[in-house]
Design an enzyme around this catalytic site. Structure first.
Site, PDB file in Angstrom:
ATOM      1  N   GLN A 123       0.849  -1.194   0.000  1.00  0.00           N
ATOM      2  CA  GLN A 123       0.000   0.000   0.000  1.00  0.00           C
ATOM      3  C   GLN A 123       0.887   1.248   0.000  1.00  0.00           C
ATOM      4  OE1 GLN A 123      -1.644   0.951   3.777  1.00  0.00           O
ATOM      5  NE2 GLN A 123      -3.608   1.647   2.966  1.00  0.00           N
ATOM      6  N   SER A 126       1.335   6.370   2.629  1.00  0.00           N
ATOM      7  CA  SER A 126       2.035   7.313   3.517  1.00  0.00           C
ATOM      8  C   SER A 126       3.281   7.884   2.860  1.00  0.00           C
ATOM      9  CB  SER A 126       2.463   6.616   4.811  1.00  0.00           C
ATOM     10  OG  SER A 126       1.349   6.081   5.459  1.00  0.00           O
ATOM     11  N   SER A 158       4.739  -1.368   3.992  1.00  0.00           N
ATOM     12  CA  SER A 158       4.922  -2.761   4.436  1.00  0.00           C
ATOM     13  C   SER A 158       4.976  -3.691   3.226  1.00  0.00           C
ATOM     14  CB  SER A 158       3.760  -3.185   5.334  1.00  0.00           C
ATOM     15  OG  SER A 158       3.646  -2.316   6.424  1.00  0.00           O
ATOM     16  N   GLU A 239      -8.067  -4.018   8.679  1.00  0.00           N
ATOM     17  CA  GLU A 239      -7.097  -4.677   9.559  1.00  0.00           C
ATOM     18  C   GLU A 239      -7.668  -4.836  10.969  1.00  0.00           C
ATOM     19  OE1 GLU A 239      -6.748  -1.686   8.290  1.00  0.00           O
ATOM     20  OE2 GLU A 239      -6.418  -0.321   9.968  1.00  0.00           O
ATOM     21  N   GLU A 357      -4.112   9.074  18.725  1.00  0.00           N
ATOM     22  CA  GLU A 357      -4.658  10.438  18.809  1.00  0.00           C
ATOM     23  C   GLU A 357      -5.781  10.622  17.785  1.00  0.00           C
ATOM     24  OE1 GLU A 357      -1.405   9.711  18.737  1.00  0.00           O
ATOM     25  OE2 GLU A 357      -0.894  10.250  20.794  1.00  0.00           O
TER      26      GLU A 357
END
Ligand SMILES: Cc1cc2nc3c(=O)[nH]c(=O)nc-3n(C[C@H](O)[C@H](O)[C@H](O)COP(=O)(O)OP(=O)(O)OC[C@H]3O[C@@H](n4cnc5c(N)ncnc54)[C@H](O)[C@@H]3O)c2cc1C
Length: 376
Positions: A123, A126, A158, A239, A357
């Site tokens: 994926q 990010s 990953s 997930e 958060e």
């Protein structure tokens, strides 16, 4: 499909007799390079027995399994110490996205190799400047006469070092959500450099990925130009299906902690009390998760965000408890000591799949109805 309890029994019987590829163990959502061969062979066995991609439609080889059935499958696999699938991204993210937004041709060529384990996906979302705030992705895709040219950098990807395909989020337009598009990227394409990052437990599951003038065919685009945000958000949350089955590993860890504390002469009343508190925490998590699953709560929904938050803090508390059991010996241990490895891995849990958060923001805004966070 039969109800979840019948399905659980069927899976348990199958797992008891299914052949085990050599070296297979429950390595989590992403195989390390050393787990690839066993994980791929396991996926082929799952596909043959029609336990791969359970949630996919029947015509694509799945079983259209309910959340409860998928959760039961994940838990039985954890009990048997095998992964529930080869890897997360292909079956849980890329596959469903292709079925929802991709062309028939993309589905016909790309889905079956995911199901059988031939292809591993990563994926590519990010970036160094875009994690929680994914809408600020800067990797750019420029349309040309014969397709697209991609330039940019991804991070924390990953499985990228072993992947055949990547699901890429890149900017095709102006700033914000509307300027994003999603692409299928063959990872062997010229211009892609993958650099493994070593984690603090010594493994290298994730990577930096550099994309320099990477040329993609016109049909690499998934859905329409500008539909990238819908694609990205469609993949979030799956997930979390493993949150309940994580309890299996946590209970095993508590057993190991008691054994280690006894061996190190550290099983005093204080530690006993902490183990009991952690044990209660795991069962509370397990019961809350079971209720969410029984109520049919979608894994991407706010209730699962709260569960993710509780699960990760419990996971980390158990990691710390392992250090108490080992005492000063923990300092002299390497990551080959399972309790040290577990403590080190636990730290990533409050970051991956949406940080704690961010889950707190979701809890405040969508469950408690508090005012939205001001936009900077
Ligand atoms: C084990 C692991 C595997 C991963 N695998 C992948 C992968 O395969 N592909 C991929 O694309 N990414 C992957 N990631 C990346 C992951 O999605 C990001 O790390 C995550 O989204 C957080 O982004 P960031 O690291 O850029 O931190 P940032 O978003 O920069 O956050 C830094 C800190 O600021 C806090 N923060 C940020 N925004 C807010 C806010 N609005 N309110 C309050 N606090 C805030 C965060 O909680 C955090 O503590 C992986 C991460 C880990 C740990």
């Amino acid at each position: 499909m039969a109800n979840a309890d019948d399905f659980r029994r069927e899976v348990r019987d199958w797992l008891a007799t299914a052949p085990r590829p050599s070296g297979l163990h429950d390595y989590g959502p992403t195989p390390t390079p050393a787990d690839i061969t066993a994980g791929r062979a396991w996926q082929a066995l799952l596909a043959e027995a029609r336990y791969a991609c359970l949630h996919w439609p029947r015509e694509r080889g799945g079983r259209e399994a309910s959340v409860a059935e998928q959760a039961a499958f994940a838990e039985e696999c954890a009990l048997a110490d095998v992964p529930r699938q080869f890897h997360l991204v292909g079956p849980d993210l890329a596959g469903p996205v292709l079925m929802a937004y991709g062309s028939d041709e993309q589905c016909d060529t790309l889905l079956e190799p995911i199901r059988t384990g031939e292809h591993l996906w990563c994926q590519l979302f990010s970036e160094p400047g875009a994690g929680s705030d994914l809408a600020s992705v800067r990797t750019r895709a420029v349309a040309t006469d014969d397709g697209w040219v991609i330039d940019g950098q991804k991070v924390w990807t990953s499985g990228a070092a072993d992947a055949q395909y990547g699901l890429l989020l890149a900017r095709t337009g102006g700033p914000g959500h509307a300027g994003l598009s999603a692409f299928v990227v063959p990872m062997g394409t010229a211009g892609i450099t993958v650099r493994p990052l070593q984690q603090m437990n010594g493994e290298s599951k994730f990577n930096e990925v550099f994309l320099d003038g990477v040329r993609l065919a016109p049909d690499a685009l998934i859905g329409a130009e500008g539909e990238g945000w819908a694609v990205a958000t469609a993949t979030l949350g799956r997930e979390r299906l493993s949150l309940g089955s994580n309890a299996v590993g946590m209970l095993k860890a508590l057993d190991e902690i008691v054994t280690a504390a006894r061996a190190h002469g550290r099983l005093d009343d204080h530690l006993r009390g902490e183990v009991v508190d952690a044990w209660l925490g795991v069962w509370l998590l397990r019961s809350t998760w079971e209720r969410a699953v029984a109520e049919g709560t979608p894994p991407g929904g706010p209730a699962f965000s709260v569960l993710k938050m509780i699960s990760t803090s419990t996971y980390q508390a158990i990691g710390d408890l392992g250090m108490e059991a080992l005492g000063l010996d923990a300092l002299a241990s390497e990551h080959d000591e399972p309790l040290v490895d577990r403590m080190l891995v636990a730290h990533a849990q409050t970051i991956l799949g949406g940080t704690t958060e961010i889950q707190r923001n979701i809890l405040g805004e969508r469950i408690l109805g508090l005012p939205r966070e001001p936009k900077p």
